[in-house]
Design a protein around this motif. Structure first.
Motif, PDB file in Angstrom:
ATOM      1  N   GLY A   1       1.069  -1.215  -0.214  1.00 48.16           N
ATOM      2  CA  GLY A   1      -0.058   0.198   0.142  1.00 48.16           C
ATOM      3  C   GLY A   1       0.692   1.310   0.064  1.00 48.16           C
ATOM      4  O   GLY A   1       0.212   2.534  -0.203  1.00 48.16           O
ATOM      5  N   ARG A   2       2.027   1.086   0.036  1.00 44.26           N
ATOM      6  CA  ARG A   2       2.896   2.427  -0.005  1.00 44.26           C
ATOM      7  C   ARG A   2       3.844   2.290  -1.123  1.00 44.26           C
ATOM      8  O   ARG A   2       4.152   1.253  -1.703  1.00 44.26           O
ATOM      9  CB  ARG A   2       3.873   2.644   1.379  1.00 44.26           C
ATOM     10  CG  ARG A   2       4.735   1.281   1.416  1.00 44.26           C
ATOM     11  CD  ARG A   2       5.495   1.450   2.794  1.00 44.26           C
ATOM     12  NE  ARG A   2       6.382   0.741   2.868  1.00 44.26           N
ATOM     13  CZ  ARG A   2       7.620   0.593   2.617  1.00 44.26           C
ATOM     14  NH1 ARG A   2       8.260   1.761   2.339  1.00 44.26           N
ATOM     15  NH2 ARG A   2       8.617  -0.152   3.119  1.00 44.26           N
ATOM     16  N   ILE A   3       4.399   3.543  -1.660  1.00 51.43           N
ATOM     17  CA  ILE A   3       4.890   3.769  -2.799  1.00 51.43           C
ATOM     18  C   ILE A   3       6.293   3.991  -2.620  1.00 51.43           C
ATOM     19  O   ILE A   3       6.679   4.980  -1.628  1.00 51.43           O
ATOM     20  CB  ILE A   3       4.253   4.981  -3.494  1.00 51.43           C
ATOM     21  CG1 ILE A   3       2.946   4.626  -4.231  1.00 51.43           C
ATOM     22  CG2 ILE A   3       5.297   5.044  -5.039  1.00 51.43           C
ATOM     23  CD1 ILE A   3       2.573   3.282  -5.023  1.00 51.43           C
ATOM     24  N   ILE A   4       7.268   3.457  -3.109  1.00 50.86           N
ATOM     25  CA  ILE A   4       8.576   3.482  -2.994  1.00 50.86           C
ATOM     26  C   ILE A   4       9.412   4.228  -4.347  1.00 50.86           C
ATOM     27  O   ILE A   4       9.483   3.449  -5.310  1.00 50.86           O
ATOM     28  CB  ILE A   4       9.645   2.377  -2.764  1.00 50.86           C
ATOM     29  CG1 ILE A   4       9.158   1.721  -1.447  1.00 50.86           C
ATOM     30  CG2 ILE A   4      11.067   2.557  -2.615  1.00 50.86           C
ATOM     31  CD1 ILE A   4       9.744   0.233  -1.108  1.00 50.86           C
ATOM     32  N   PRO A   5       9.437   5.513  -4.371  1.00 49.50           N
ATOM     33  CA  PRO A   5       9.894   6.087  -5.664  1.00 49.50           C
ATOM     34  C   PRO A   5      11.253   6.249  -5.601  1.00 49.50           C
ATOM     35  O   PRO A   5      12.137   6.141  -4.643  1.00 49.50           O
ATOM     36  CB  PRO A   5       9.122   7.797  -5.663  1.00 49.50           C
ATOM     37  CG  PRO A   5       9.221   7.814  -3.933  1.00 49.50           C
ATOM     38  CD  PRO A   5       9.033   6.657  -3.457  1.00 49.50           C
ATOM     39  N   ALA A   6      11.819   6.452  -6.786  1.00 51.56           N
ATOM     40  CA  ALA A   6      13.312   6.683  -7.053  1.00 51.56           C
ATOM     41  C   ALA A   6      14.055   5.720  -6.340  1.00 51.56           C
ATOM     42  O   ALA A   6      14.995   5.772  -5.460  1.00 51.56           O
ATOM     43  CB  ALA A   6      13.842   8.056  -6.445  1.00 51.56           C
ATOM     44  N   VAL A   7      13.669   4.448  -6.951  1.00 49.83           N
ATOM     45  CA  VAL A   7      14.345   3.261  -6.182  1.00 49.83           C
ATOM     46  C   VAL A   7      15.653   2.796  -6.577  1.00 49.83           C
ATOM     47  O   VAL A   7      16.491   3.248  -7.437  1.00 49.83           O
ATOM     48  CB  VAL A   7      13.589   1.849  -7.065  1.00 49.83           C
ATOM     49  CG1 VAL A   7      14.135   0.748  -6.216  1.00 49.83           C
ATOM     50  CG2 VAL A   7      11.989   2.132  -6.744  1.00 49.83           C
ATOM     51  N   GLY A   8      16.683   3.036  -5.439  1.00 48.40           N
ATOM     52  CA  GLY A   8      18.027   2.549  -5.467  1.00 48.40           C
ATOM     53  C   GLY A   8      18.473   1.286  -5.585  1.00 48.40           C
ATOM     54  O   GLY A   8      17.611   0.162  -5.626  1.00 48.40           O
ATOM     55  N   SER A   9      19.673   1.175  -6.252  1.00 52.85           N
ATOM     56  CA  SER A   9      20.097  -0.082  -6.724  1.00 52.85           C
ATOM     57  C   SER A   9      20.216  -1.093  -5.468  1.00 52.85           C
ATOM     58  O   SER A   9      20.204  -2.428  -5.646  1.00 52.85           O
ATOM     59  CB  SER A   9      21.373  -0.033  -7.198  1.00 52.85           C
ATOM     60  OG  SER A   9      21.473   0.844  -8.480  1.00 52.85           O
ATOM     61  N   SER A  10      20.353  -0.890  -4.277  1.00 49.92           N
ATOM     62  CA  SER A  10      20.394  -1.445  -3.073  1.00 49.92           C
ATOM     63  C   SER A  10      19.127  -1.841  -2.474  1.00 49.92           C
ATOM     64  O   SER A  10      19.129  -2.736  -1.480  1.00 49.92           O
ATOM     65  CB  SER A  10      21.380  -0.886  -2.070  1.00 49.92           C
ATOM     66  OG  SER A  10      20.592   0.363  -1.805  1.00 49.92           O
ATOM     67  N   GLU A  11      18.150  -1.317  -2.978  1.00 45.80           N
ATOM     68  CA  GLU A  11      16.757  -1.969  -2.673  1.00 45.80           C
ATOM     69  C   GLU A  11      16.689  -3.393  -2.557  1.00 45.80           C
ATOM     70  O   GLU A  11      16.624  -3.593  -3.790  1.00 45.80           O
ATOM     71  CB  GLU A  11      15.635  -1.196  -3.178  1.00 45.80           C
ATOM     72  CG  GLU A  11      14.141  -1.354  -2.787  1.00 45.80           C
ATOM     73  CD  GLU A  11      14.136  -0.654  -1.197  1.00 45.80           C
ATOM     74  OE1 GLU A  11      13.240  -1.488  -0.610  1.00 45.80           O
ATOM     75  OE2 GLU A  11      14.657   0.409  -0.908  1.00 45.80           O
ATOM     76  N   ARG A  12      16.222  -3.938  -1.677  1.00 37.77           N
ATOM     77  CA  ARG A  12      15.852  -5.412  -1.608  1.00 37.77           C
ATOM     78  C   ARG A  12      14.296  -5.586  -2.088  1.00 37.77           C
ATOM     79  O   ARG A  12      13.332  -4.959  -1.550  1.00 37.77           O
ATOM     80  CB  ARG A  12      16.300  -6.256  -0.451  1.00 37.77           C
ATOM     81  CG  ARG A  12      17.995  -6.022  -0.058  1.00 37.77           C
ATOM     82  CD  ARG A  12      18.387  -7.226   0.860  1.00 37.77           C
ATOM     83  NE  ARG A  12      19.684  -6.897   0.995  1.00 37.77           N
ATOM     84  CZ  ARG A  12      20.450  -7.888   0.292  1.00 37.77           C
ATOM     85  NH1 ARG A  12      19.926  -8.568  -0.576  1.00 37.77           N
ATOM     86  NH2 ARG A  12      21.749  -7.565   0.427  1.00 37.77           N
ATOM     87  N   LEU A  13      14.098  -6.610  -3.094  1.00 42.44           N
ATOM     88  CA  LEU A  13      12.719  -7.214  -3.380  1.00 42.44           C
ATOM     89  C   LEU A  13      12.223  -8.069  -2.280  1.00 42.44           C
ATOM     90  O   LEU A  13      12.714  -8.895  -1.675  1.00 42.44           O
ATOM     91  CB  LEU A  13      13.152  -7.782  -4.845  1.00 42.44           C
ATOM     92  CG  LEU A  13      13.507  -6.795  -6.029  1.00 42.44           C
ATOM     93  CD1 LEU A  13      13.549  -7.907  -7.150  1.00 42.44           C
ATOM     94  CD2 LEU A  13      12.600  -5.603  -6.292  1.00 42.44           C
ATOM     95  N   LEU A  14      10.864  -7.782  -2.134  1.00 44.33           N
ATOM     96  CA  LEU A  14      10.216  -8.801  -1.268  1.00 44.33           C
ATOM     97  C   LEU A  14       9.063  -9.540  -1.902  1.00 44.33           C
ATOM     98  O   LEU A  14       8.618  -8.797  -3.242  1.00 44.33           O
ATOM     99  CB  LEU A  14       9.434  -7.756  -0.237  1.00 44.33           C
ATOM    100  CG  LEU A  14      10.509  -7.411   0.524  1.00 44.33           C
ATOM    101  CD1 LEU A  14       9.716  -6.391   1.918  1.00 44.33           C
ATOM    102  CD2 LEU A  14      11.162  -8.317   1.378  1.00 44.33           C
ATOM    103  N   GLY A  15       8.396 -10.431  -1.778  1.00 38.99           N
ATOM    104  CA  GLY A  15       7.404 -11.053  -2.440  1.00 38.99           C
ATOM    105  C   GLY A  15       6.305 -10.236  -2.471  1.00 38.99           C
ATOM    106  O   GLY A  15       5.836  -9.662  -1.536  1.00 38.99           O
ATOM    107  N   ASN A  16       5.474 -10.211  -3.694  1.00 38.98           N
ATOM    108  CA  ASN A  16       4.331  -9.406  -4.013  1.00 38.98           C
ATOM    109  C   ASN A  16       4.652  -8.196  -4.187  1.00 38.98           C
ATOM    110  O   ASN A  16       3.621  -7.277  -4.362  1.00 38.98           O
ATOM    111  CB  ASN A  16       3.210  -9.847  -3.132  1.00 38.98           C
ATOM    112  CG  ASN A  16       2.904 -11.386  -3.154  1.00 38.98           C
ATOM    113  OD1 ASN A  16       2.720 -11.857  -4.107  1.00 38.98           O
ATOM    114  ND2 ASN A  16       2.600 -11.846  -1.703  1.00 38.98           N
ATOM    115  N   ASP A  17       5.775  -7.733  -4.071  1.00 37.96           N
ATOM    116  CA  ASP A  17       6.294  -6.281  -4.571  1.00 37.96           C
ATOM    117  C   ASP A  17       5.657  -5.977  -5.886  1.00 37.96           C
ATOM    118  O   ASP A  17       5.615  -6.944  -6.969  1.00 37.96           O
ATOM    119  CB  ASP A  17       7.824  -6.021  -4.691  1.00 37.96           C
ATOM    120  CG  ASP A  17       8.183  -5.741  -3.275  1.00 37.96           C
ATOM    121  OD1 ASP A  17       7.559  -5.604  -2.377  1.00 37.96           O
ATOM    122  OD2 ASP A  17       9.669  -5.515  -3.268  1.00 37.96           O
TER     123      ASP A  17
END
Length: 591
Positions: free
Chosen positions: A253-269
């Motif tokens: 339900g929340r938005i992560i803008p300007a995604v960085g290279s170190s951002e880790r992915l979670l299931g159902n993203d």
């Protein structure tokens, strides 16, 4: 020489001239050459048409189907990212292509290797913005060079070994030829990464001038139990996707803008990308991502696993205008799933389900292959067109496809069945086990390549049966006199020239007895000549006709006949010098 031999040479030179001029398509030139030899009585119908039943040609056709199974299941994409990586320089990209190819082709028939790697490298080159023409010729050459590293690396080596043992000699060792094969492979790779890289053309696909300029907004879901969970954006390979950009991530339900290279992915993203059609096709080949299908869309996908991408433009008569994609129930109304939207060249804001349909919106759909024909004339759409090579991979069949290829390789390598039989069984298994559909299998076979292969056998056969090849070889080998090193150099050169005009095996068969006679007359060991024939017969770099793998990359690389001359002739001369320098030191004349 008799009249028929002179006629054959005339047809050969005219054929080469037409191929170099590129005024006619290669397959048409070879068909005309075959018909000329048939009409002039040089060959009878059985000899002229023998190439169409040749095991090599049939093997290539069957391996196209096996390779299509690997492509359509995404099997190659599972490996290619780890194997090829993301090099920043072209020379490193070429090394990543050539090194594994050399290693594999030392033990596996060259044809399935190139057939399996070809679609993956085309996709990988596009993703990393490297010209495919800079990578496909190195792929073919690496397969040829790798085949010279072991006795089973190429059928030519086995043919020469059979000729050697037929004279009462023991079998040659499995890795004896590696003493010369490995150095020439290393020199060849270094050449392609330096001098060859500058000589290779930078070809663009014929459709590049008409590329789709529309920027789509597309959403993908990270599979909850997929291989991308826990990886960073960079580790998942989602940062450098060419003309595709990761805009934002919607997470719980929340938005992560300007995604960085170190951002880790979670299931159902829920990942939101912007890019053109070609980039979206590449995105769908990344395992661990899926389109955000709801219940009805998922049912369609399960019922019809063979799906592809289709572009449609909404007309003013479409009954779903001014409705959101979620409320319109587009999937129920048309039997297709919307995966991306483009509007006036601008990115559509918000979630895909909240997009309100407007006239002239361009939608990218996942649909059955027959969907285009059924809706092409629908008044609801201004344009309906399918996207080339956009079949959605069936990753659940990937291991099955690799198993089929492994079975083909093992059964042929251990001699349980002939290579052509193994390839045909593999093609049948790929269709029967659902790795590739019958339609896709039929489309995967490159008829242009097969026609060139089949018709080129007629030229080779004419040179053999008229005695023209043997006459020329015997005449030229009388030039160097009593110096065994010069005789060896000329024998290598003559074999190398012959293998560009006739098949590798035919060149080896023609030159072997001549070289054995020369060694006996000189009173020296025949082993240097044996390995010279092996190496030279495989040195098929100067024309696309020289070897099957050259023909396989000829069309996809956008090459011209002269490109092989520019890159291949210096390579052949270089390897000629390396071989003549090394062979007498490993196998002395006085042994």
């Amino acid at each position: 020489m008799e009249l028929q031999a002179w006629i054959t040479l005339g047809v050969l030179f005219l054929t080469l001239a037409l191929l170099i001029s590129e005024k006619l398509a290669a397959e048409l030139v070879l068909i005309l050459a075959m018909l000329a030899l048939l009409a002039l009585g040089v060959l009878d119908p059985k000899q002229a048409l023998g190439g169409f039943s040749n095991e090599g040609m049939i093997t290539v056709a069957a391996m196209y189907v096996v390779a299509a199974g690997l492509r359509d299941t995404g099997a190659i994409d599972l490996v290619v990212q780890k194997l090829l990586g993301r090099p920043r320089r072209l020379s490193l990209a070429q090394l990543r292509v050539m090194a594994p190819t050399v290693g594999l082709s030392a033990f596996i028939n060259n044809t399935p290797i190139v057939a399996a790697f070809l679609p993956a490298i085309l996709s990988w080159a596009k993703r990393n913005q490297f010209p495919a023409s800079k990578l496909l010729m190195p792929l073919s050459y690496a397969a040829i060079l790798g085949g010279t590293c072991t006795l089973i690396g190429t059928s030519t080596n086995l043919v020469v070994n059979g000729l050697w043992t037929s004279r009462g000699n023991p079998d040659l060792g499995m890795f004896d030829i590696a003493w010369i094969g490995i150095p020439t492979a290393l020199v060849g790779m270094l050449y392609m990464m330096t001098i060859g890289q500058r000589l290779l053309p930078e070809r663009k696909p014929g459709t590049s001038a008409f590329e789709n300029p529309r920027e789509y907004t597309v959403e993908m879901i990270v599979e909850n139990d997929g291989p991308l969970v826990g990886k960073t954006i960079a580790e998942a390979g989602l940062r450098h996707l060419g003309r595709l950009f990761l805009i934002e991530i919607e997470r719980e339900g929340r938005i992560i803008p300007a995604v960085g290279s170190s951002e880790r992915l979670l299931g159902n993203d829920r990942l939101v990308f912007a890019g053109d059609v070609d980039a979206i096709v590449e995105l769908q080949r990344i395992r661990g991502l899926r389109t955000p299908l709801n219940g009805n869309d998922a049912a369609i996908a399960k019922q019809y696993p063979e799906r592809k991408l289709v572009e449609v433009v909404i007309s003013t008569r479409c009954p779903l205008i001014n409705k959101t994609l979620r409320d319109s129930r587009f999937h129920t109304y048309y039997g297709a799933s919307v995966i991306a939207v483009a509007r006036d060249g601008q990115r559509v804001r918000g979630g895909l389900g909240d997009v309100v349909l407007k006239p002239a919106d361009t939608l990218l759909l996942e649909a059955r292959p027959v969907w285009v024909e059924r809706h092409r004339h629908s008044p609801d759409f201004l344009l309906v067109s399918d996207v080339a090579d956009s079949e959605v991979p069936r990753f659940d069949h990937a291991l099955r496809a690799w198993g089929i290829l492994a079975a083909v390789i093992l059964t042929a390598t251990f001699g349980w069945v002939e290579m052509v039989t193994a390839a045909l069984l593999g093609a049948a298994a790929s269709v029967a086990l659902g790795c590739v559909s019958v339609t896709a299998a039929r489309k995967s076979i490159d008829t242009q390549v097969l026609l060139v292969i089949a018709c080129s056998f007629a030229l080779g056969k004419a040179l053999e049966v008229t005695g023209a090849a043997a006459e020329i070889a015997g005449l030229l080998l009388t030039i160097p006199g009593e110096n065994p090193l010069w005789v060896l150099a000329l024998a290598y050169l003559m074999t190398m020239l012959l293998t560009e005009m006739i098949t590798n095996n035919a060149a080896a068969v023609l030159m072997f007895p001549i070289c054995m006679a020369a060694a006996e007359e000189l009173g020296v060991s025949p082993l240097p000549f044996v390995y010279a024939v092996m190496m030279a017969a495989s040195a098929s770099f100067s024309t696309p006709l020289g070897y099957q793998t050259n023909l396989m990359v000829f069309g996809p690389g956008g090459y011209r006949f002269t490109d092989f001359l520019k890159v291949g002739i210096p390579l052949q001369l270089l390897l000629w010098g390396v071989a003549v320098a090394i062979i007498p030191r490993v196998w002395p004349f006085d042994a």
